[in-house]
Design a protein around this motif. Structure first.
Motif, short mmCIF file in Angstrom:
data_model
loop_
_atom_site.label_atom_id
_atom_site.label_comp_id
_atom_site.label_asym_id
_atom_site.label_seq_id
_atom_site.Cartn_x
_atom_site.Cartn_y
_atom_site.Cartn_z
N ARG A 337 0.82 -1.22 0.00
CA ARG A 337 0.00 0.00 0.00
C ARG A 337 0.85 1.26 0.00
N THR A 338 2.03 1.19 0.60
CA THR A 338 2.84 2.40 0.74
C THR A 338 3.87 2.58 -0.38
N VAL A 351 7.78 5.77 5.32
CA VAL A 351 7.99 4.97 6.51
C VAL A 351 7.13 5.45 7.66
N MET A 352 6.77 6.73 7.67
CA MET A 352 5.88 7.24 8.70
C MET A 352 4.50 6.59 8.60
N TYR A 356 1.54 -0.47 11.01
CA TYR A 356 1.53 -1.87 11.48
C TYR A 356 2.97 -2.37 11.66
N THR A 357 3.84 -2.00 10.74
CA THR A 357 5.26 -2.38 10.86
C THR A 357 5.87 -1.77 12.11
N HIS A 358 5.52 -0.52 12.40
CA HIS A 358 6.01 0.15 13.60
C HIS A 358 5.58 -0.62 14.84
N ALA A 359 4.31 -1.04 14.86
CA ALA A 359 3.79 -1.81 16.00
C ALA A 359 4.50 -3.16 16.12
N GLN A 463 15.43 3.76 10.08
CA GLN A 463 16.34 2.76 9.50
C GLN A 463 15.70 1.37 9.48
N MET A 464 15.09 0.98 10.59
CA MET A 464 14.53 -0.37 10.66
C MET A 464 13.39 -0.56 9.67
N LYS A 465 12.55 0.44 9.54
CA LYS A 465 11.43 0.32 8.59
C LYS A 465 11.92 0.25 7.15
#
Length: 510
Positions: A337-338, A351-352, A356-359, A463-465
């Motif tokens: 989607r992004t 990345v902002m 869901y990836t952040h969670a 960085q991680m995302k």
């Protein structure tokens, strides 16, 4: 004379130690009236025997002890009259990291242990020295230009090194130690961000770059100094033998290299009146902080922080994804989607949007925190919110690993890897969307809390995302089964690592 004293001490102490070991092993561990487990304590040696027996599994062991305590806090008698406090209580964490922050410092023991490597850098400083470095660093970390520079560095390392290595491994059906790959990736990134120097540690040949190897040795041996049971490293350093001899050589290599770069940057600044590069070292020098030791200490500190934390977090994140394919599927949907937004905005906004990836990253760090614990030393007598008395000079440790496993904080399903615990569902223009709901930093002190809260938190997530998006978009990581089907073991040094590495095979996505 020294050997004679050592022999005399052995003759006196060893029989005494044997006596207490025998008694400790032959007597059951009692419980108090409120059924809270208590460590049996003996004269002189305190609870040393029990601590020693459980040293190799201290994280799960302390977790069990803290769970059994009504206040999730323990006071432990170590030896020779020394006591220390271990807690998994968010109220106590808030007390030592914020409410009574001036009382609790790193302390001389911590600073002495890491001073060879970190000098007076920000992570090894207290008082006015820390305040000054924090102020200087905070200004630089809050600039948009640095965020953009970090993103450019990460994207270059991804496209030029990490992705080609994974592609080659997939094509040739190779097994990679993904923990090692991530550490190399993170080291290249942080060196370019901190020094403006590329160690080229993540090349297809996986070289043993001299500076990287020296830094790794220095960190490993410095971390080993924190053994709870011995101050032998001080004797070894005095005699210049064993691991301390290797540490001296490694630190000399690291500092000589760092000093060379600092001098080169200062020379460039004197010739051009302004540095064209935007790495942290250039920023510190360009803003007038030209003291060589100051900038070297602070940049080495940031190199340490950026080298191991993100790689440790990502190692366990990718392993958890392999055990929870439904979470991986949800992240893949979010990446899809992004992708269009990434093309339109250039990356940072993309990345902002990866909520869901952040969670999922927060959830993996709850179970496997990059820094599993932290300690502070009381500068004067105090009483913690749960009534625990702290005497001046005592060390109070908050166990981040244990806190991520507390039912009181996370509920009965604390053992589940469930990113949804960080999310709320909402409807926006008829479409389902996630909203991230963070926890307070005292219940989740993965990035510390209070005045010392991590300056690089946002950049770490950035960085991680970017890594998660780039890797999962093209590849699936399949862990190599361990002997007997065993689960990987979490081990704690200065940061948490996966014992024995993270061997994987790489499969290209269709």
């Amino acid at each position: 004379m020294f050997l004679q004293l050592l022999t005399l001490a052995s003759l006196v102490l060893l029989p005494l130690l044997f006596f207490f070991v025998f008694r400790a092993s032959s007597q059951p561990n009692p419980k108090t009236s409120n059924n809270t487990k208590v460590l049996k304590s003996y004269p002189i040696i305190g609870s040393f025997i029990t601590l020693y027996k459980n040293h190799e599994r201290r994280l799960p062991w302390f977790t069990d002890l803290l769970r059994s305590s009504p206040s999730n806090t323990l006071t432990i008698h170590h030896s020779l009259g020394k006591h220390f406090v271990v807690t998994g209580n968010p109220t106590v964490v808030q007390h030592i990291l914020k409410t009574h922050f001036p009382i609790y410092e790193k302390g001389n023991t911590f600073r002495t242990t890491l001073t060879d490597l970190l000098g007076d850098g920000i992570f090894n400083a207290d008082g006015d020295n820390w305040k000054f470095q924090r102020q200087v660093s905070s200004h630089e970390f809050n600039t948009k230009s640095l965020r953009k520079f970090v993103e450019q560095v990460v994207d270059t390392e991804l496209s030029d090194r990490l992705i080609p290595i994974l592609s080659a491994a997939a094509t040739n059906n190779l097994i990679l130690d993904f923990q090692d790959i991530l550490q190399r990736f993170a080291f290249d990134n942080i060196c370019r961000i901190a020094f403006g120097y590329d160690p080229a540690y993540l090349l297809p040949t996986l070289p043993e770059a001299k500076f990287a190897v020296a830094f790794d040795d220095a960190v490993q041996i410095s971390g080993d100094r924190f053994s709870s049971f011995s101050q032998v490293w001080k004797l070894k350093r005095f005699l210049g033998i064993g691991s301390e001899k290797r540490l001296r050589a490694a630190v000399s290599e690291v500092r000589e290299f760092a000093n060379t770069i600092v001098r080169e940057k200062k020379r460039e600044l004197s010739e051009k009146k302004a540095l064209e590069s935007v790495d942290l070292l250039s920023r510190f020098l360009g803003s007038g902080h030209s003291d060589e030791k100051f900038v070297t200490d602070i940049v080495i500190s940031f190199t340490l922080a950026g080298r191991d934390t993100t790689s440790a977090a990502l190692t366990w994140f990718f392993w958890l994804l392999s055990q929870n394919p439904h979470v991986e599927d949800e992240i893949l949907k979010e990446i899809s989607r992004t992708t269009e937004l990434e093309s339109a905005t250039g990356g940072y906004d993309e990345v902002m949007e990866m909520v869901y990836t952040h969670a999922a990253l927060c959830e993996s760090m709850r179970l496997y925190p990059p820094v599993p614990g932290n300690s502070k030393k009381a500068m004067k007598d105090d009483v913690l919110p749960d009534g625990t008395k702290v005497k001046k000079g005592m060390v109070v440790t908050y166990n981040v690993y244990s806190m991520g496993r507390m039912e009181e904080i996370w509920g009965e399903d604390w053992a589940e890897y469930r990113p949804e615990r960080w999310l709320e569902e909402r409807e926006e223009n008829g479409a389902h969307k996630w909203k991230f709901v963070g926890r307070d930093s005292f219940s989740y002190p993965v990035f510390q809390a209070g005045p010392r809260i991590c300056l690089g938190k946002e950049m770490a997530f950035l960085q991680m995302k970017r890594v998660v998006s780039a890797v999962l978009k093209s590849f699936k990581l399949v862990p190599v089964e361990r002997e007997g089907g065993a689960q990987p073991e979490f081990v704690a040094y200065l940061t948490g690592k996966m014992k024995g590495g993270f061997p994987v095979t790489i499969v290209e996505r269709a």
